[in-house]
Design an enzyme around this catalytic site. Structure first.
Site, PDB file in Angstrom:
ATOM      1  N   LYS A 183       0.835  -1.202   0.000  1.00 38.44           N
ATOM      2  CA  LYS A 183       0.000   0.000   0.000  1.00 38.44           C
ATOM      3  C   LYS A 183       0.873   1.257   0.000  1.00 38.44           C
ATOM      4  CE  LYS A 183      -3.912  -2.253   0.051  1.00 38.44           C
ATOM      5  NZ  LYS A 183      -3.430  -3.599  -0.329  1.00 38.44           N
TER       6      LYS A 183
HETATM    7  C1  LIG Z   1      -9.269  -3.282  -1.607  1.00 35.50           C
HETATM    8  C2  LIG Z   1      -8.679  -3.980  -0.429  1.00 35.50           C
HETATM    9  N1  LIG Z   1      -9.484  -4.335   0.584  1.00 35.50           N
HETATM   10  C3  LIG Z   1      -9.003  -4.932   1.682  1.00 35.50           C
HETATM   11  C4  LIG Z   1      -7.662  -5.200   1.815  1.00 35.50           C
HETATM   12  C5  LIG Z   1      -7.213  -5.926   3.045  1.00 35.50           C
HETATM   13  O1  LIG Z   1      -6.148  -5.327   3.679  1.00 35.50           O
HETATM   14  P1  LIG Z   1      -5.070  -6.227   4.468  1.00 35.50           P
HETATM   15  O2  LIG Z   1      -4.286  -6.979   3.478  1.00 35.50           O
HETATM   16  O3  LIG Z   1      -4.273  -5.192   5.206  1.00 35.50           O
HETATM   17  O4  LIG Z   1      -5.824  -7.113   5.396  1.00 35.50           O
HETATM   18  C6  LIG Z   1      -6.778  -4.847   0.792  1.00 35.50           C
HETATM   19  C7  LIG Z   1      -5.325  -5.051   0.851  1.00 35.50           C
HETATM   20  O5  LIG Z   1      -4.738  -6.046   0.917  1.00 35.50           O
HETATM   21  C8  LIG Z   1      -7.319  -4.239  -0.373  1.00 35.50           C
HETATM   22  O6  LIG Z   1      -6.521  -3.896  -1.395  1.00 35.50           O
END
Ligand SMILES: Cc1ncc(COP(=O)(O)O)c(C=O)c1O
Length: 380
Positions: A183
């Site tokens: 990110k």
């Molecule tokens: C659109 C979206 N939603 C949810 C997530 C979930 O985040 P995480 O991987 O930090 O749990 C991500 C990233 O991985 C994402 O890109």
């Protein structure tokens, strides 16, 4: 040969690395003062709204659904073109995701099609700002207000993006971000939720740690079932160092995105027939630069193209296959042809390298390599 160019790479500075060392030596490494400081800085960034951090963006989304009271019997309208976490969390809380196809131009949920998907069971809208391009917040909140729905913004990819001059997260209902290493800012793993008031924030704290409420020096009670999704101080220290650099990162990402557009506008590259992202250099944080490859017949040659680019020292990614075609979702009734725009993107979308420490010249390297691979692939 030039060094391998990954499709993304976190930028961690020496000051942050030294800060992590200090936390490790401090005697307090799990949730503590660094988490409090990270939350305070995030809250200031989002204009003073309450913010709590978690050990993932997924946990943040799941807790947002719980705060909105989403559970068994409820429907949540969302996009089939996202990281599968977006709809998995709806299943986790016992509700049903209702997919609405994407707008092929923005690649975000088609706001014109949401109305037809609303039923008496609809509880919330769960849009995603894919690649950091914001969903139209005026229209989104207009729909939510007309139908009395909660909004959980999956802004996992939209840290630093804005809508009509207002930062995503600084307004709206519940807004969730991810700090996964890919990110725009990272806490290694992590995420945060921006909420409406302190009572939601207190509840989020309970969901984050076993439902526990403490009082006085020795009082403890558990009134609701919570999980274990607190962020460590080590991770929070990384996040603090990253947040301080977000504006700089966003500026650089926008410059690199412009560079891609300049290259792709040249006649020889324009002729490749690639689907381009929306050329927005003020609102999007350019979390990713994604093209849609031309399809040959009904079959995608994406894997072959990715393999050839890799051999030329260029990393690419797929974000994402359409969610409704995964086995788990097919088993619940979704099938090929349900959401044709998301399926086309799912088969043919390709994420090209874009990260703040990339050089302008790297963009030319990527575009010329992609053109070479596509031309050869067309002839065979
Ligand atoms: C659109 C979206 N939603 C949810 C997530 C979930 O985040 P995480 O991987 O930090 O749990 C991500 C990233 O991985 C994402 O890109």
């Amino acid at each position: 040969m030039l060094p391998f160019l990954p499709f993304t790479r976190p930028t961690l500075d020496e000051e942050t690395i030294a800060g992590v060392g200090e936390v490790l030596r401090s005697g307090w490494i799990t949730s503590g003062p660094q988490v409090k400081e990270f939350e305070a800085k995030l809250s200031a960034f989002f204009g003073g709204r309450p913010v709590r951090v978690f050990n993932s963006g997924t946990a943040s989304l799941e807790i947002a659904l719980r705060l909105a009271g989403v559970g068994p019997g409820d429907e949540v309208i969302t996009t089939p073109l996202s990281w599968v976490a977006t709809s998995n969390v709806v299943l986790t809380v016992g509700a049903r995701p209702v997919f609405v196809d994407i707008d092929p131009v923005t690649r975000n949920i088609d706001l014109d099609a949401i109305g037809a998907a609303i039923t008496p069971a609809t509880k919330a809208l769960l849009p995603v700002d894919l690649a950091g391009l914001p969903v139209d917040r005026d229209r989104l909140y207009g729909i939510a207000a007309r139908h009395g729905l909660r909004v959980i913004e999956d802004a996992a990819q939209a840290m630093g993006s804005s809508w009509r001059g207002q930062l995503i997260g600084s307004f709206g209902d519940l807004v969730s971000f991810s700090f996964h290493p890919n990110k725009n800012i990272t806490s290694i793993e992590g995420g945060c939720l921006v909420m409406n008031d302190e009572s939601e924030a207190k509840l989020a704290e309970q969901y984050r740690l076993q439902g526990v409420v403490r009082s006085g020096l020795d009082g403890m009670d558990v009134g609701i079932l919570g999980g274990k999704s607190n962020l460590t101080d080590v991770a929070a220290r990384v996040g603090i160092g990253q947040l301080a650099r977000l504006d700089e990162f966003t500026r650089r990402r926008r410059e690199l995105a412009r560079e891609y557009f300049t290259w792709f506008a040249r006649p020889e590259f324009n002729a490749l027939g690639l689907g381009m992202p929306v050329a927005d250099f003020t609102q999007s944080n350019w979390h990713m630069f994604q093209v849609i490859l031309p399809e040959s017949g009904a079959s995608s040659r994406r894997a072959e193209i990715m393999g050839k680019l890799h051999a030329m020292g260029i990393g690419t990614g797929v974000h994402y296959p359409a969610i409704h075609l995964f086995t788990l979702y097919r088993a619940a009734g979704w099938k090929d042809g349900d959401f044709i725009h998301a399926e086309n993107a799912g088969r043919n979308i390709l994420t090209l390298p874009l990260f703040p420490t990339m050089a302008d010249a790297d963009v030319g390297r990527v575009v010329t390599a992609l053109a070479e691979v596509l031309q050869v692939s067309r002839q065979t």
